[in-house]
Design an enzyme around this catalytic site. Structure first.
Site, PDB file in Angstrom:
ATOM      1  CE  LYS A  71      -0.335  -0.475   5.048  1.00  0.00           C
ATOM      2  NZ  LYS A  71      -1.204  -0.923   6.155  1.00  0.00           N
TER       3      LYS A  71
ATOM      4  CE1 TYR B 193      12.168  32.161   2.416  1.00  0.00           C
ATOM      5  CE2 TYR B 193      12.177  29.760   2.345  1.00  0.00           C
ATOM      6  CZ  TYR B 193      11.983  30.986   1.716  1.00  0.00           C
ATOM      7  OH  TYR B 193      11.606  31.034   0.413  1.00  0.00           O
TER       8      TYR B 193
HETATM    9  C1  PLP Z   1      -0.403  -1.824   6.831  1.00  0.00           C
HETATM   10  C2  PLP Z   1      -0.934  -3.106   7.341  1.00  0.00           C
HETATM   11  C3  PLP Z   1      -0.086  -4.214   7.545  1.00  0.00           C
HETATM   12  C4  PLP Z   1       1.418  -4.124   7.421  1.00  0.00           C
HETATM   13  O1  PLP Z   1       1.941  -3.569   8.617  1.00  0.00           O
HETATM   14  P1  PLP Z   1       3.510  -3.428   8.851  1.00  0.00           P
HETATM   15  O2  PLP Z   1       3.619  -2.946  10.258  1.00  0.00           O
HETATM   16  O3  PLP Z   1       3.990  -2.421   7.881  1.00  0.00           O
HETATM   17  O4  PLP Z   1       4.093  -4.773   8.627  1.00  0.00           O
HETATM   18  C5  PLP Z   1      -0.658  -5.404   7.897  1.00  0.00           C
HETATM   19  N1  PLP Z   1      -1.999  -5.514   8.073  1.00  0.00           N
HETATM   20  C6  PLP Z   1      -2.840  -4.474   7.917  1.00  0.00           C
HETATM   21  C7  PLP Z   1      -4.280  -4.665   8.132  1.00  0.00           C
HETATM   22  C8  PLP Z   1      -2.334  -3.233   7.574  1.00  0.00           C
HETATM   23  O5  PLP Z   1      -3.165  -2.197   7.435  1.00  0.00           O
END
Ligand code: PLP
Length: 388
Positions: A42, A273
């Site tokens: 993702k 800045y």
């Molecule tokens: C993002 C996510 C993961 C992966 O988590 P990590 O800590 O990056 O391994 C696993 N399960 C769900 C439901 C998630 O949303």
């Protein structure tokens, strides 16, 4: 003169080490066996490029993929990821169901209306036997159905047969990266109660899963049929509490820019800045064309952020601006500082010579987690996948 594509030749880019992702996955696959490993890609593969990450993870032995949004799954399918299952990790708006069916994405569902609507979408597409996963909230209190609703939801999936099939049942752990916290054991106990209820009502999901990266490395009891590996495949530790379990992982992102301007400044000069940094001695400054619009937080200066120039750690001086930041390469007269030239590589994340800067270091300085650092590297930075 040949014309170069200004985007792919910009003096700031991210190198994505596909071998690192593949080898991280292979290491984790061995560690979690006999559980399967699904790679979570993702947020554009946590900023590494979803397609690059997906391909490398599948080569490393991942047997499925996970995304947050229907759109992310559709993009993977369109890019040629055809065979592996792609699980959308939370329930999507009903208006996305038809496209999810069309692109063979596996939905996560957690209410009766969504189950009925997904069943209808599958029938409308003339399909049957589409696997769905039910997600239960065992303590994170973000998304998922209440455990008490388990049998009703599984029965609803069954009533949508032959369109739907209950393929998976899962939950998500809130504090898996803090191995001494008893909450993980409590969540897994609640999850086991859900599974017992389902089995006594005649439901036998093929794929039971609970663990994210931290769960996979720190809680063997949470591994079940598969683990959902996100951050660890990118070579980043899920949190300080599980760092010693992640020593074999290699960071996959190197964020690099080139010095765009190199100039001396005088003792007493101030910079950027607000003129918040004052030089104590005559110094060599490199101005580097990368800034907060690229995902280098403005606060990194105040937080003591460093970069690598000439194989050495050197401080960012002055606030990071939208498109540029400045680096103190060292005092005038210092041979390494005096040798810095326009076009030299400045490493923000990754290694140069014997030195390395990890996203975990930025996260520590900034009071956040490394996830936010790599996801925050913006689309203005082109990703260059590299393999041996
Ligand atoms: C993002 C996510 C993961 C992966 O988590 P990590 O800590 O990056 O391994 C696993 N399960 C769900 C439901 C998630 O949303």
């Amino acid at each position: 003169m040949t014309s170069a594509d200004p985007r792919s030749t910009r003096w700031a880019w991210a190198e994505i080490d596909e071998d690192a992702i593949r080898e991280n996955v292979a290491l984790l696959v061995r560690q979690v066996a006999p559980a399967a490993a699904w790679a979570i890609v993702k947020a554009d593969g946590y900023g590494h490029g979803a397609l690059t990450a997906a391909r490398a993870a599948l080569e490393g032995g991942a047997t499925g993929l996970g995304v947050a949004l229907a759109q992310e799954g559709i993009e993977l399918r369109a890019a040629g990821i055809v065979a592996p299952p792609v699980l959308v990790l939370s329930q999507q708006p009903v208006e996305h169901f038809a496209a999810m069916v069309e692109h063979a994405l596996t939905p996560t569902l957690y209410d009766l209306d969504a189950i009925a609507a997904f069943g209808a979408a599958v029938r409308n597409a003339g399909r049957t036997d589409v696997g769905v996963h039910l997600k239960f909230d065992t303590g994170m209190r973000r998304v998922g159905a209440q455990p008490s609703a388990a049998v009703a939801l599984a029965d609803a999936v069954r009533s949508e047969a032959p369109a739907l099939r209950l393929e998976g049942v899962f939950t998500h752990l809130a504090v898996a990266d803090e191995p001494t916290d008893p909450t993980t054991t409590e969540q897994l106990a609640r999850f086991d109660a859900v599974l017992t209820d389902l089995r006594s009502a005649g439901h036998e999901p093929e794929l039971v899963h609970a663990a994210n990266s931290a769960g996979a490395v720190a809680h063997p009891h949470g591994r079940r049929d598969l683990v959902r590996l996100g951050i660890a495949i990118y070579g980043i530790e899920p949190g300080p509490g599980v760092a010693e379990l992640c020593t074999g992982l290699r960071p996959a992102m190197r964020l690099v820019a080139r010095a765009g301007l190199v100039k001396p400044v005088a003792a007493g000069d101030r910079i950027s800045y607000g003129l918040r940094h004052r030089f104590e001695q005559d110094s060599v400054v490199a101005t580097v064309p990368i800034g907060y619009a690229d995902g280098v937080p403005r606060r990194l200066f105040a937080a003591g952020g460093e970069v690598l120039v000439g194989g050495r750690r050197r401080p960012i001086v002055g606030v990071v601006t939208m498109d540029q930041l400045m680096v103190d390469c060292g005092p005038v007269g210092d041979p390494v500082a005096d040798a810095v030239r326009v076009g030299d590589e400045v490493v923000l994340l990754g290694s140069q010579g014997a030195e390395r800067i990890r996203p975990e270091e930025w996260a520590d300085r900034l009071g956040t987690i490394a996830y936010e650092i790599v996801c925050g590297i913006s689309h203005r930075i082109q990703r260059h996948p590299l393999r041996r």
